[in-house]
Design a protein around this motif. Structure first.
Motif, PDB file in Angstrom:
ATOM      1  N   THR A   1      19.951   1.501 -10.204  1.00  0.00           N
ATOM      2  CA  THR A   1      20.024   0.173  -9.598  1.00  0.00           C
ATOM      3  C   THR A   1      19.245  -0.811 -10.456  1.00  0.00           C
ATOM      4  O   THR A   1      18.454  -0.408 -11.314  1.00  0.00           O
ATOM      5  CB  THR A   1      19.476   0.174  -8.152  1.00  0.00           C
ATOM      6  N   GLN A   2      19.471  -2.108 -10.229  1.00  0.00           N
ATOM      7  CA  GLN A   2      18.587  -3.147 -10.761  1.00  0.00           C
ATOM      8  C   GLN A   2      17.721  -3.555  -9.571  1.00  0.00           C
ATOM      9  O   GLN A   2      18.235  -4.009  -8.565  1.00  0.00           O
ATOM     10  CB  GLN A   2      19.432  -4.309 -11.248  1.00  0.00           C
ATOM     11  N   HIS A   3      16.420  -3.374  -9.695  1.00  0.00           N
ATOM     12  CA  HIS A   3      15.501  -3.543  -8.565  1.00  0.00           C
ATOM     13  C   HIS A   3      14.987  -4.994  -8.546  1.00  0.00           C
ATOM     14  O   HIS A   3      13.817  -5.260  -8.788  1.00  0.00           O
ATOM     15  CB  HIS A   3      14.348  -2.557  -8.743  1.00  0.00           C
ATOM     16  N   THR A   4      15.902  -5.932  -8.218  1.00  0.00           N
ATOM     17  CA  THR A   4      15.572  -7.360  -8.370  1.00  0.00           C
ATOM     18  C   THR A   4      14.861  -7.923  -7.142  1.00  0.00           C
ATOM     19  O   THR A   4      15.346  -7.783  -6.016  1.00  0.00           O
ATOM     20  CB  THR A   4      16.858  -8.178  -8.593  1.00  0.00           C
ATOM     21  N   TYR A   5      13.728  -8.588  -7.380  1.00  0.00           N
ATOM     22  CA  TYR A   5      12.968  -9.249  -6.307  1.00  0.00           C
ATOM     23  C   TYR A   5      13.182 -10.754  -6.371  1.00  0.00           C
ATOM     24  O   TYR A   5      12.900 -11.371  -7.401  1.00  0.00           O
ATOM     25  CB  TYR A   5      11.476  -9.029  -6.501  1.00  0.00           C
ATOM     26  N   PHE A   6      13.601 -11.344  -5.263  1.00  0.00           N
ATOM     27  CA  PHE A   6      13.849 -12.783  -5.230  1.00  0.00           C
ATOM     28  C   PHE A   6      12.880 -13.528  -4.313  1.00  0.00           C
ATOM     29  O   PHE A   6      12.469 -13.017  -3.264  1.00  0.00           O
ATOM     30  CB  PHE A   6      15.259 -13.071  -4.665  1.00  0.00           C
ATOM     31  N   ASN A   7      12.574 -14.759  -4.711  1.00  0.00           N
ATOM     32  CA  ASN A   7      12.109 -15.786  -3.787  1.00  0.00           C
ATOM     33  C   ASN A   7      12.788 -17.053  -4.294  1.00  0.00           C
ATOM     34  O   ASN A   7      12.417 -17.579  -5.355  1.00  0.00           O
ATOM     35  CB  ASN A   7      10.584 -15.923  -3.790  1.00  0.00           C
ATOM     36  N   LEU A   8      13.815 -17.498  -3.581  1.00  0.00           N
ATOM     37  CA  LEU A   8      14.662 -18.589  -4.086  1.00  0.00           C
ATOM     38  C   LEU A   8      13.967 -19.954  -4.029  1.00  0.00           C
ATOM     39  O   LEU A   8      14.524 -20.952  -4.480  1.00  0.00           O
ATOM     40  CB  LEU A   8      15.991 -18.646  -3.321  1.00  0.00           C
ATOM     41  N   ASP A   9      12.755 -19.986  -3.481  1.00  0.00           N
ATOM     42  CA  ASP A   9      11.965 -21.215  -3.507  1.00  0.00           C
ATOM     43  C   ASP A   9      10.980 -21.236  -4.679  1.00  0.00           C
ATOM     44  O   ASP A   9      10.215 -22.205  -4.819  1.00  0.00           O
ATOM     45  CB  ASP A   9      11.171 -21.373  -2.204  1.00  0.00           C
ATOM     46  N   ALA A  10      10.973 -20.170  -5.472  1.00  0.00           N
ATOM     47  CA  ALA A  10       9.971 -20.040  -6.544  1.00  0.00           C
ATOM     48  C   ALA A  10       8.560 -20.240  -5.960  1.00  0.00           C
ATOM     49  O   ALA A  10       7.673 -20.764  -6.630  1.00  0.00           O
ATOM     50  CB  ALA A  10      10.242 -21.020  -7.690  1.00  0.00           C
ATOM     51  N   TYR A  11       8.390 -19.877  -4.698  1.00  0.00           N
ATOM     52  CA  TYR A  11       7.092 -20.010  -3.994  1.00  0.00           C
ATOM     53  C   TYR A  11       6.608 -21.463  -3.951  1.00  0.00           C
ATOM     54  O   TYR A  11       5.407 -21.714  -3.923  1.00  0.00           O
ATOM     55  CB  TYR A  11       6.027 -19.118  -4.653  1.00  0.00           C
ATOM     56  N   ARG A  12       7.556 -22.407  -3.962  1.00  0.00           N
ATOM     57  CA  ARG A  12       7.127 -23.815  -3.973  1.00  0.00           C
ATOM     58  C   ARG A  12       7.335 -24.508  -2.640  1.00  0.00           C
ATOM     59  O   ARG A  12       7.210 -25.734  -2.549  1.00  0.00           O
ATOM     60  CB  ARG A  12       7.887 -24.561  -5.073  1.00  0.00           C
ATOM     61  N   ASN A  13       7.678 -23.743  -1.616  1.00  0.00           N
ATOM     62  CA  ASN A  13       7.807 -24.342  -0.287  1.00  0.00           C
ATOM     63  C   ASN A  13       6.413 -24.458   0.323  1.00  0.00           C
ATOM     64  O   ASN A  13       5.777 -23.442   0.611  1.00  0.00           O
ATOM     65  CB  ASN A  13       8.701 -23.440   0.584  1.00  0.00           C
ATOM     66  N   PRO A  14       5.893 -25.687   0.494  1.00  0.00           N
ATOM     67  CA  PRO A  14       4.520 -25.818   1.001  1.00  0.00           C
ATOM     68  C   PRO A  14       4.393 -25.321   2.442  1.00  0.00           C
ATOM     69  O   PRO A  14       3.298 -24.983   2.885  1.00  0.00           O
ATOM     70  CB  PRO A  14       4.251 -27.329   0.921  1.00  0.00           C
ATOM     71  N   ALA A  15       5.510 -25.239   3.169  1.00  0.00           N
ATOM     72  CA  ALA A  15       5.442 -24.811   4.575  1.00  0.00           C
ATOM     73  C   ALA A  15       5.194 -23.312   4.696  1.00  0.00           C
ATOM     74  O   ALA A  15       4.535 -22.863   5.638  1.00  0.00           O
ATOM     75  CB  ALA A  15       6.735 -25.182   5.296  1.00  0.00           C
TER      76      ALA A  15
END
Ligand SMILES: *[C@@H]1O[C@H](CO)[C@@H](O)[C@H](O)[C@H]1NC(C)=O
Ligand SMILES: *[C@@H]1O[C@H](CO)[C@@H](O)[C@H](O)[C@H]1NC(C)=O
Ligand SMILES: *[C@@H]1O[C@H](CO)[C@@H](O)[C@H](O)[C@H]1NC(C)=O
Ligand SMILES: *[C@@H]1O[C@H](CO)[C@@H](O)[C@H](O)[C@H]1NC(C)=O
Ligand SMILES: *[C@@H]1O[C@H](CO)[C@@H](O)[C@H](O)[C@H]1NC(C)=O
Length: 382
Positions: free
Chosen positions: A187-201
């Motif tokens: 598998t490709q063990h891909t980790y996402f955060n589609l906000d690039a951790y830039r959501n201040p909330a």
């Protein structure tokens, strides 16, 4: 003047004619790009370190986890297999054992009573060879010698080709067992955060949407995240339902009883660490859509695999730093619990030990049978 221009042209021609030995950028990364997408890789684990796509404001944001310093990957004590290729048999092997043609093989128990990602010396901890590299494609190769992971016998040769084209990241893997039968599951063990951790909330992943239209069924797992053999169906609105509506949030069930402990560890694992079947998907249809209203980004998975592992990063403990391409200074700086999701297209985990699933023989490869795996992620706006 005329003379030197000719000389420059001649030099350029020679440079074109001589194949360039693949060399990384100064920071150790190999970069490939196409309109709307830029991806960077390192040989260690055949790892994707950065993936830049456009957000709703037209900015390039880095939507996968990783480290700034490429030399840290091999040293990282927590090593979450960030966007690497685990192998030769990814995920768990129950009780560290499997059988081929009546012979029992014992693998390393490195995850409680079970084997995880083939044990120590797994492929995500090795330096792969770069065997092809161009502006929009890179190939990594590995020769896995017999028994270099305990109980994994026979030499296996494998390669992964990553390529990009208009806002799409494509992944193609092949593997061949050279001299005897062995289990192979990649598998490709891909980790996402589609906000690039830039959501201040919130740094958490719960506000992302997740839609698996062909995945009503999933594998029941025990407290150690090992499949029990049972196949369950998620009722609409229940904790493991991501099939009933495209607008379901990843955290849609976070206040339901059972969400804490839904991924085992006797109640300590909140959220998800399991396998969803993909059934009846028309050829070429997206089978997973991950989205975020904050960045406006959506990611669509297409794959030839029969299911996906979803892991919502329960074990991230806030000790790892974010890359400088992610986060907000003083607000989001660390990879905190439940702040990402790994989405791993693959065959049924521990299928070698579950003849009742009819995957056992399909997961054994010997001379004359090549393993193939293909997926792509296409990025766009919600
Ligand atoms: C993979 O191999 C490395 C190096 O031997 C080891 O430190 C790590 O624990 C292994 N990974 C897993 C999931 O066991
Ligand atoms: C890379 O290539 C070299 C030379 O062919 C070989 O000795 C080595 O085993 C390869 N490394 C891997 C990880 O396959
Ligand atoms: C595999 O390696 C282990 C030691 O790590 C050894 O005990 C075992 O005999 C080896 N198996 C084979 C078939 O070589
Ligand atoms: C769960 O509870 C929290 C805190 O009370 C609340 O903010 C959130 O909106 C709830 N989420 C859902 C999906 O019900
Ligand atoms: C495996 O095959 C048997 C016999 O055809 C069938 O009854 C069963 O449903 C299959 N199992 C799965 C998980 O598809």
């Amino acid at each position: 003047m005329r003379f030197s221009l000719l000389a420059v042209a001649a030099v350029a021609e020679v440079a074109l004619a001589t194949p360039k030995r693949p060399e990384p950028d100064k920071d150790g990364r190999y970069t490939i790009s196409a309109p709307g997408i830029k991806a960077q890789f390192i040989p260690y684990g055949a790892t994707l370190t950065n993936l830049f796509v456009k957000d709703k404001n037209g900015n390039d944001i880095d939507v996968v986890l990783g480290y700034d310093d490429v030399s840290y990957y091999p040293k990282d004590p927590s090593h979450p297999v960030y966007n690497a290729i685990p192998g030769r048999y990814a995920n768990r092997i129950g009780k560290g054992q499997y059988k081929i043609d009546g012979v029992t093989y014992n693998t390393e128990k490195n995850d409680g009573e079970n084997t995880l990602h083939s044990g120590t010396n797994n492929w995500s901890f090795r330096f792969w060879n770069v065997t092809a590299f161009s502006s929009d494609s890179i190939t990594f190769s590995i020769l896995d010698k017999s028994n270099s992971s305990l109980g994994m016998l026979g030499d296996v040769k494998s390669s992964v080709t990553y390529s990009v084209s208009k806002s799409t990241w494509k992944i193609k893997m092949t593997a061949k067992s050279l001299d005897q039968k062995t289990p192979i599951l990649l598998t490709q063990h891909t980790y996402f955060n589609l906000d690039a951790y830039r959501n201040p909330a919130t740094p958490k992943i719960w506000d992302h949407t997740l839609y698996l239209p062909f995945s009503k069924r999933y594998l029941e797992a025990d407290q150690g995240a090992l499949p029990t053999g049972k196949i369950l169906t998620a009722a609409p609105g229940s904790i493991n339902d991501f099939a009933s509506s495209p607008s379901l949030l990843l955290g849609h069930a976070r206040n339901q009883t059972g969400f804490e402990g839904n991924c085992g560890a006797n109640g300590a694992c909140e959220g998800y660490n399991g396998y969803w079947l993909i059934e009846g998907a028309p050829r070429g249809a997206p089978v997973v859509t991950l989205g975020s209203a904050f960045s406006g980004v959506k990611a669509e998975l297409r794959t030839d695999q029969p299911g996906v592992v979803l892991y919502s990063c329960n074990w991230m403990d806030g000790s790892a730093d974010l890359k400088s391409t992610q986060g907000i200074e003083g607000v989001n700086e660390k990879v905190v619990r439940s702040s990402c999701i790994a989405i791993e297209a693959q065959d049924w985990p521990d299928g070698i030990n579950h003849p009742e699933w009819n995957r056992t023989k399909k997961q054994i490869y010997g001379p004359g049978r090549t393993y193939n795996w293909e997926s792509s992620w296409t990025f766009g706006l919600l």
